[in-house]
Design a protein around this motif. Structure first.
Motif, mmCIF file in Angstrom:
data_model
loop_
_atom_site.group_PDB
_atom_site.id
_atom_site.type_symbol
_atom_site.label_atom_id
_atom_site.label_comp_id
_atom_site.label_asym_id
_atom_site.label_seq_id
_atom_site.Cartn_x
_atom_site.Cartn_y
_atom_site.Cartn_z
ATOM 1 N N ASP A 162 0.818 -1.216 0.000
ATOM 2 C CA ASP A 162 0.000 0.000 0.000
ATOM 3 C C ASP A 162 0.852 1.266 0.000
ATOM 4 N N ASP A 179 -3.554 4.434 -1.174
ATOM 5 C CA ASP A 179 -4.487 3.348 -0.866
ATOM 6 C C ASP A 179 -5.140 3.543 0.499
ATOM 7 N N VAL A 180 -4.406 4.195 1.397
ATOM 8 C CA VAL A 180 -4.885 4.413 2.766
ATOM 9 C C VAL A 180 -4.552 5.840 3.174
ATOM 10 N N ALA A 213 -6.464 10.359 -2.877
ATOM 11 C CA ALA A 213 -6.666 8.942 -2.579
ATOM 12 C C ALA A 213 -7.319 8.228 -3.762
ATOM 13 N N LYS A 214 -7.074 6.926 -3.849
ATOM 14 C CA LYS A 214 -7.700 6.106 -4.880
ATOM 15 C C LYS A 214 -9.189 5.920 -4.574
ATOM 16 N N ALA A 270 -10.562 4.136 -1.315
ATOM 17 C CA ALA A 270 -9.421 4.086 -0.405
ATOM 18 C C ALA A 270 -9.898 3.890 1.031
ATOM 19 N N ARG A 271 -9.073 3.227 1.813
ATOM 20 C CA ARG A 271 -9.369 3.024 3.231
ATOM 21 C C ARG A 271 -8.910 4.237 4.034
#
Length: 384
Positions: free
Chosen positions: A81, A152-153, A180-181, A184-185
């Protein structure tokens, strides 16, 4: 070569638009030449207190908070990530993400002195190759220049005692949309503000003393509608809940909504006592099953805002006090609706010979307060 006195004089007059970096370097040089230079030590401390708010230190010592973030980050970060850590401070959350297996962590810290210290902390822990510290505000970041790709985060801890004071919603709304993607988390995931009635004659008397040395001080009370109660204050004041908490607002940090909010609701009593204040606290979900809070059952580093009733109000089981809470996505205000006026003694004054005569207080008016970013000096914590 300049001597210590000359370096201190330059530091004293240095512009601070760079976040205090140049002045700090000058003072460091002065103390190298004279380690016991009185003015250099005083200016250094003043500079650090100006640009490194004191809440950083009890925050880093908050074991419950640290353990919760460690568990949440370990649950959210997967090997490979890209992690964006907004407001990295000393670098703890960035290092937790690296330890959890992130391919790379981009730690964002807008205050240059703090960013430089974070770089050193990260280097001391052997993680410089896994973590890049950027001394910028997150809204200044450009994908392809500052970050090679979207994250990713997104990790952050940029809330104050009322969740909103550091501009968390605006910062995270920008980050989740632009940095962010998709899907995303995020750590944290959400937060909830809640309120409850409390009894504390000590708190009431500390902020709204009826008299001092026989003089009526009540006209001064208009300046004390709210108390920012530290954890130590909570213990000293013995805040006693008179009823359960009631939810005010819920915030989704993965998809932040910048809409304003307003709610009017009753706070119910489940025990007899005297209502002195409304305490606002939060629950914050970091990951499924992992949360942190600053309610009256906790003793972490976060303080709490206590909104004082205009009058001490006797309550019994089933009693209620109505409040109106509002936010503009950056700050919170709380208005306490009128409660029945209490009686108070007329105190000694010229021509008054008895303190046992009673007279009603003036009519109550709603008590409004819009806290600035406060979190001890909690919070002058800035927008990221």
């Amino acid at each position: 070569m300049l001597d210590a006195n000359s370096l201190v004089a330059l530091a004293e007059n240095a512009p601070l638009g760079d976040g205090g970096v140049h002045a700090s370097n000058l003072l460091a040089q002065a103390l190298e030449k004279d380690p016991h230079h009185h003015a250099a030590h005083l200016l250094k401390e003043q500079l650090h207190q100006m640009f490194v708010p004191r809440w950083h230190f009890p925050m880093l010592a908050d074991t419950v908070r640290n353990q919760a973030y460690a568990k949440a980050i370990a649950a959210k970060v997967q090997p490979g990530d890209i992690v964006l850590d907004i407001g990295c401070g000393a670098g703890l959350t960035a290092m937790l993400a690296a330890r959890a297996g992130a391919k790379h962590v981009y730690a964002i810290e807008g205050q240059p002195l703090i960013a430089a210290a974070a770089k050193q902390v990260i280097a001391d822990n052997g993680l410089s190759e896994k973590i890049t510290v950027l001394s910028k505000w997150s809204h200044e970041l450009i994908i392809g220049e500052d970050l090679p790709e979207r994250a990713d985060v997104v990790v952050s801890e940029i809330v104050d005692s009322n969740l909103l004071g550091e501009g968390a919603l605006a910062t995270l709304a920008h980050a989740m949309e632009h940095l962010a993607k998709p899907n995303a988390r995020a750590v944290p995931e959400s937060g909830m503000l809640k309120a409850q009635l409390v009894e504390s004659a000590t708190l009431r008397n500390q902020y709204r003393p009826l008299e001092a040395e026989g003089f009526d001080l009540s006209a001064f009370h208009k300046f004390a509608n709210v108390a920012q109660v530290t954890p130590n204050d909570s213990a000293a004041c013995g805040l006693r809940p008179l009823g359960p908490t009631s939810e005010l607002f819920h915030f989704d940090f993965t998809r932040p909504d910048m809409s304003h909010g307003k709610t009017t609701l009753p706070l119910f009593c489940t025990t007899m006592g005297t209502a002195h204040a409304v305490v606002v606290s939060f629950d914050m979900v970091l990951a499924p099953g992992i949360s942190v809070s600053n309610d009256l059952n906790t003793d972490g580093h976060w303080g709490r805002f206590s909104y004082l009733l205009e009058h001490s109000t006797p309550v019994s089981v089933g009693s209620q006090v109505t409040i109106t809470a509002q936010h503009d996505a950056t700050k919170l205000s709380v208005s306490i609706h009128d409660t029945a006026p209490a009686e108070r003694p007329i105190i000694w004054q010229r021509g008054v010979n008895s303190r046992s005569t009673f007279a009603p207080l003036p009519e109550a008016t709603p008590s409004w307060f819009v806290p600035d970013t406060q979190e001890t000096p909690s919070s002058e914590r800035p927008m990221h």
